[in-house]
Scaffold this motif. Structure first.
Motif, PDB file in Angstrom:
ATOM      1  N   ASP A 460     -89.709  18.582  53.164  1.00 29.30           N
ATOM      2  CA  ASP A 460     -88.754  17.817  53.955  1.00 29.30           C
ATOM      3  C   ASP A 460     -87.318  18.130  53.552  1.00 29.30           C
ATOM      4  N   TYR A 461     -87.122  18.540  52.317  1.00 28.41           N
ATOM      5  CA  TYR A 461     -85.793  18.909  51.836  1.00 28.41           C
ATOM      6  C   TYR A 461     -85.950  19.826  50.626  1.00 28.41           C
ATOM      7  N   ASN A 462     -84.850  20.413  50.200  1.00 32.15           N
ATOM      8  CA  ASN A 462     -84.879  21.509  49.249  1.00 32.15           C
ATOM      9  C   ASN A 462     -84.885  21.030  47.793  1.00 32.15           C
ATOM     10  N   ASP A 463     -85.999  20.433  47.381  1.00 33.78           N
ATOM     11  CA  ASP A 463     -86.170  20.051  45.977  1.00 33.78           C
ATOM     12  C   ASP A 463     -87.659  19.854  45.715  1.00 33.78           C
ATOM     13  N   PRO A 464     -88.158  20.313  44.548  1.00 31.42           N
ATOM     14  CA  PRO A 464     -89.597  20.213  44.273  1.00 31.42           C
ATOM     15  C   PRO A 464     -90.122  18.790  44.155  1.00 31.42           C
ATOM     16  N   VAL A 465     -89.253  17.817  43.908  1.00 36.15           N
ATOM     17  CA  VAL A 465     -89.727  16.437  43.818  1.00 36.15           C
ATOM     18  C   VAL A 465     -90.312  15.975  45.150  1.00 36.15           C
ATOM     19  N   ASN A 466     -89.921  16.626  46.232  1.00 41.42           N
ATOM     20  CA  ASN A 466     -90.338  16.215  47.570  1.00 41.42           C
ATOM     21  C   ASN A 466     -91.862  16.204  47.713  1.00 41.42           C
ATOM     22  N   ALA A 486     -98.317   6.393  34.855  1.00 38.51           N
ATOM     23  CA  ALA A 486     -97.667   7.503  34.153  1.00 38.51           C
ATOM     24  C   ALA A 486     -97.066   8.488  35.163  1.00 38.51           C
ATOM     25  N   TYR A 487     -97.808   8.765  36.218  1.00 34.32           N
ATOM     26  CA  TYR A 487     -97.306   9.685  37.234  1.00 34.32           C
ATOM     27  C   TYR A 487     -96.117   9.084  37.964  1.00 34.32           C
ATOM     28  N   ASP A 488     -96.226   7.804  38.317  1.00 39.22           N
ATOM     29  CA  ASP A 488     -95.124   7.130  39.015  1.00 39.22           C
ATOM     30  C   ASP A 488     -93.849   7.182  38.182  1.00 39.22           C
ATOM     31  N   GLU A 489     -93.978   7.019  36.878  1.00 32.24           N
ATOM     32  CA  GLU A 489     -92.805   7.032  36.001  1.00 32.24           C
ATOM     33  C   GLU A 489     -92.183   8.429  35.946  1.00 32.24           C
ATOM     34  N   LEU A 490     -93.032   9.454  35.886  1.00 34.06           N
ATOM     35  CA  LEU A 490     -92.507  10.822  35.881  1.00 34.06           C
ATOM     36  C   LEU A 490     -91.707  11.111  37.156  1.00 34.06           C
ATOM     37  N   ILE A 491     -92.206  10.655  38.291  1.00 43.07           N
ATOM     38  CA  ILE A 491     -91.504  10.901  39.547  1.00 43.07           C
ATOM     39  C   ILE A 491     -90.208  10.102  39.606  1.00 43.07           C
ATOM     40  N   ALA A 492     -90.238   8.858  39.147  1.00 43.71           N
ATOM     41  CA  ALA A 492     -89.014   8.045  39.123  1.00 43.71           C
ATOM     42  C   ALA A 492     -87.951   8.724  38.280  1.00 43.71           C
ATOM     43  N   ASN A 493     -88.342   9.250  37.133  1.00 46.39           N
ATOM     44  CA  ASN A 493     -87.400   9.961  36.271  1.00 46.39           C
ATOM     45  C   ASN A 493     -86.954  11.281  36.903  1.00 46.39           C
ATOM     46  N   GLY A 494     -87.873  11.931  37.595  1.00 49.66           N
ATOM     47  CA  GLY A 494     -87.550  13.191  38.262  1.00 49.66           C
ATOM     48  C   GLY A 494     -86.596  13.028  39.421  1.00 49.66           C
ATOM     49  N   ARG A 495     -86.510  11.830  39.954  1.00 44.18           N
ATOM     50  CA  ARG A 495     -85.544  11.557  41.010  1.00 44.18           C
ATOM     51  C   ARG A 495     -84.177  11.202  40.449  1.00 44.18           C
ATOM     52  N   ALA A 496     -84.164  10.396  39.376  1.00 46.53           N
ATOM     53  CA  ALA A 496     -82.927   9.760  38.938  1.00 46.53           C
ATOM     54  C   ALA A 496     -82.209  10.460  37.788  1.00 46.53           C
ATOM     55  N   GLU A 497     -82.908  11.277  37.022  1.00 51.40           N
ATOM     56  CA  GLU A 497     -82.293  11.910  35.850  1.00 51.40           C
ATOM     57  C   GLU A 497     -81.105  12.789  36.274  1.00 51.40           C
ATOM     58  N   THR A 498     -79.981  12.604  35.608  1.00 57.29           N
ATOM     59  CA  THR A 498     -78.777  13.368  35.965  1.00 57.29           C
ATOM     60  C   THR A 498     -78.662  14.686  35.217  1.00 57.29           C
ATOM     61  N   ASP A 499     -79.329  14.809  34.077  1.00 56.56           N
ATOM     62  CA  ASP A 499     -79.322  16.076  33.351  1.00 56.56           C
ATOM     63  C   ASP A 499     -80.320  17.020  34.016  1.00 56.56           C
ATOM     64  N   GLU A 501     -81.803  19.927  33.329  1.00 56.47           N
ATOM     65  CA  GLU A 501     -82.946  20.437  32.572  1.00 56.47           C
ATOM     66  C   GLU A 501     -83.955  19.345  32.291  1.00 56.47           C
ATOM     67  N   ALA A 502     -83.474  18.166  31.917  1.00 58.33           N
ATOM     68  CA  ALA A 502     -84.371  17.048  31.662  1.00 58.33           C
ATOM     69  C   ALA A 502     -85.111  16.652  32.937  1.00 58.33           C
ATOM     70  N   ARG A 503     -84.398  16.669  34.057  1.00 60.50           N
ATOM     71  CA  ARG A 503     -85.031  16.294  35.323  1.00 60.50           C
ATOM     72  C   ARG A 503     -86.163  17.256  35.675  1.00 60.50           C
ATOM     73  N   TYR A 504     -85.926  18.537  35.525  1.00 62.73           N
ATOM     74  CA  TYR A 504     -86.977  19.508  35.834  1.00 62.73           C
ATOM     75  C   TYR A 504     -88.156  19.395  34.871  1.00 62.73           C
ATOM     76  N   ASN A 505     -87.902  19.027  33.631  1.00 68.94           N
ATOM     77  CA  ASN A 505     -89.014  18.835  32.695  1.00 68.94           C
ATOM     78  C   ASN A 505     -89.931  17.708  33.156  1.00 68.94           C
ATOM     79  N   TYR A 506     -89.359  16.644  33.717  1.00 69.28           N
ATOM     80  CA  TYR A 506     -90.183  15.575  34.284  1.00 69.28           C
ATOM     81  C   TYR A 506     -91.035  16.110  35.435  1.00 69.28           C
ATOM     82  N   LEU A 507     -90.441  16.974  36.261  1.00 76.77           N
ATOM     83  CA  LEU A 507     -91.171  17.509  37.397  1.00 76.77           C
ATOM     84  C   LEU A 507     -92.269  18.475  36.955  1.00 76.77           C
ATOM     85  N   PHE A 508     -92.006  19.270  35.922  1.00 80.92           N
ATOM     86  CA  PHE A 508     -93.047  20.149  35.372  1.00 80.92           C
ATOM     87  C   PHE A 508     -94.247  19.324  34.917  1.00 80.92           C
ATOM     88  N   GLU A 509     -93.970  18.242  34.188  1.00 79.51           N
ATOM     89  CA  GLU A 509     -95.046  17.401  33.667  1.00 79.51           C
ATOM     90  C   GLU A 509     -95.791  16.704  34.798  1.00 79.51           C
TER      91      GLU A 509
END
Length: 555
Positions: A460-466, A486-499, A501-509
């Protein structure tokens, strides 16, 4: 899903889904009714009926009837492709596939990244001459979030303050932080900094709605004579389930850039029929039938490009035997994706050993897929072991009957039959196949009535969190019965994290957890493979985004 694009359908089977979903892409669609008889109207006579002499008319195929031209409801590829040319949001994907100015000529972002102030073009008008105003966006977005609308796209707006609570009936429309400051100024407040918010806004779900027209006629979007457009084209005619025609919109702010006079969309959901129409000049673009891939794929008239999306199969965790993780893993590891991609789907598609398609660049400059690697391998010996262990855990002497369901299309059938053979060969398990028409299939899958079912996702848009956010608890797109804090928390962090590298690490996990739980099994990534007639140029097929005819031309 998501691409002509529906031309992509047999290849990336668009898709739909939805978003899709996205949404699901339009590969899940009603087949066209076929006949052995051809009427005696000549090709020239047929063209004279649809094309006025001297006009530039592009002949495309939409596959099937659009689900809806209400931007809040038409959340699939067969609706997106026409809609993206009839309408325009605050931002629009440009010729480099980046989110650039659309109705908004500029915007300001607050220092904390929460408040966006959009400045609308003074010359942005609707096709009926009304100005496009900020209230049109407020009306459209609150319509999308209204629980009574039941929009499948509503979750995309949850980045906005108050949106989720209103959509979940825990708040009111007044809580949604979208404000018309004046006629040409729109203010949006987010719940957290979202660096990809401008990309989100390119999705057709965020298109405006002429609030005055909609208030007078809630079905304004259902027929050509009541439809109002603000994009490069307007809706000239719509013969439901047969064809629709869009024409250049003289009220569009950038009408000078539009070269085509009209675009004629057929609705033919058969790979070979649409190819024959291309060969006879009745279509200007077409998909390549899989059985003809080897002889056509290297032709000079073939466009090949990346496309963000995935074909996959969902397990229903609320039905036996797929409540057991090892049994789900067994079916996934028994599936030879390389064979499906190379010999069944063909057309240069890539097998999927993860869920996120190639093309998303990480903060380090690497591709997301390369960094997270292969997560769902083909391993028939491990599959047999896991099946035995899972059956022992559940006390099964033999597996319950298993039905694999797919929506009607020749490509979907071919993939399902290949998988059926692999389950017999690698697991000694017989699986029954069932096909359903798209409307029946979509409702049954949403209601968790299907045990094991085909799906597709177009970003739907250009980001892997989609894609990853589709499987959070209670997501409209989940359709598996899966729920994990645990999964819901990873996605919440993957949306909101401003750093970054940290945001992508949440998405990898998050992707690794999805693969471990195996609530869905990936099959292959989509690509764009389209035959184009001589003289056709300028069609934008965004890797992650929508089919755009604004700059298209035909000589």
């Amino acid at each position: 899903m998501k691409k002509f694009l529906l031309i992509l359908l047999a290849i990336f089977t668009v898709g739909l889904l939805a978003a899709c979903t996205t949404g699901e892409d339009a590969g899940e669609e009603e087949p066209a009714e076929e006949t052995d008889q051809k009427d005696d109207t000549t090709e020239e006579e047929a063209n004279e009926e649809a094309v006025t002499e001297g006009e530039k008319v592009l002949l495309l195929n939409n596959g099937i009837e659009p689900t809806s031209f209400d931007p809040s409801i038409g959340f699939d590829q067969v609706s997106w492709d026409p809609l993206n040319n009839l309408m325009e949001g605050l931002t629009r994907l440009d010729q480099d596939s980046k989110a650039g100015p659309g109705v908004a000529e500029s915007w300001d972002i607050s220092d904390d990244g929460l408040t966006y102030t959009f400045h609308l073009r003074e010359d942005a008008n609707w096709s009926n001459g009304d100005p496009v105003v900020a209230e049109d966006f407020v009306f459209a977005w609150k319509h999308m979030l209204n629980p009574e609308t039941a929009s499948p796209a509503a979750f995309l707006a949850y980045f906005i303050e108050g949106a989720e609570s209103y959509n979940n009936e825990e708040g009111s429309s007044d809580d949604v932080a979208v404000t018309a400051v004046d006629e040409k100024t729109l203010e949006v407040v987010l719940t957290a900094p979202t660096g990809f918010f401008l990309d989100v806004l390119t999705n057709p779900a965020f298109f405006p709605v002429n609030h005055q027209v909609a208030q007078d006629n809630s079905e304004w979007h259902a027929e050509a004579d009541s439809f109002v457009a603000n994009g490069p084209f307007l809706l000239e005619s719509w013969d439901h389930n047969v064809e629709l025609v869009i024409a250049k919109n003289p009220e569009y702010w950038d009408a000078a850039a539009v070269k085509l006079d009209k675009v004629h969309f057929a609705m033919v959901n058969d790979t070979n029929t649409q190819y024959q129409m291309f060969e006879s000049g009745e279509l200007d673009t077409a998909t390549i039938p899989p059985e003809m891939s080897d002889q056509l794929i290297d032709g000079e008239n073939v466009f090949i490009g990346p496309y963000g999306g995935l074909e996959f199969y969902r397990f229903n965790l609320t039905e036996e035997p797929f409540q057991n993780k090892k049994i789900r893993q067994a079916f996934a590891y028994a599936t030879n994706r390389d064979e499906i991609a190379q010999y069944v789907v063909k057309n240069g598609v890539e097998p999927a050993y993860g869920f996120i398609s190639p093309g998303f660049t990480t903060p380090s400059g690497e591709d997301f897929r390369d960094v997270n690697g292969d997560l769902v391998p083909y391993d028939p010996e491990l599959a047999k072991q896991l099946l035995a262990e899972g059956m022992e855990e559940e006390g099964y002497d033999e597996l319950p009957e298993i039905t694999l369901t797919y929506s009607t299309s020749d490509s979907n059938k071919a993939v399902a039959e290949a998988m059926q053979d692999m389950f017999i060969q690698n697991l000694d398990v017989e699986v029954t196949l069932e096909n359903q028409e798209w409307g029946v299939f979509a409702e049954a899958q949403q209601n968790l009535e299907l045990q094991f079912s085909r799906s597709s996702f177009i970003n739907d848009y250009n980001d892997p969190v989609n894609f990853l956010e589709s499987f959070i608890t209670d997501s409209y797109m989940n359709r598996t019965g899966f729920s994990s804090a645990a999964y819901d928390e990873l996605i919440a962090n993957g949306r909101a994290e401003t750093d970054p590298e940290a945001r992508y690490n949440y998405l990898f996990e998050a992707e690794k957890l999805l693969a471990e739980e195996m609530i869905a099994m990936p099959i292959r990534y989509y690509n764009t493979v389209v035959l184009e007639a001589e003289g056709v140029s300028g069609i934008l097929r965004h890797p992650v985004g929508y089919f755009d005819l604004k700059y298209a031309d035909k000589q």
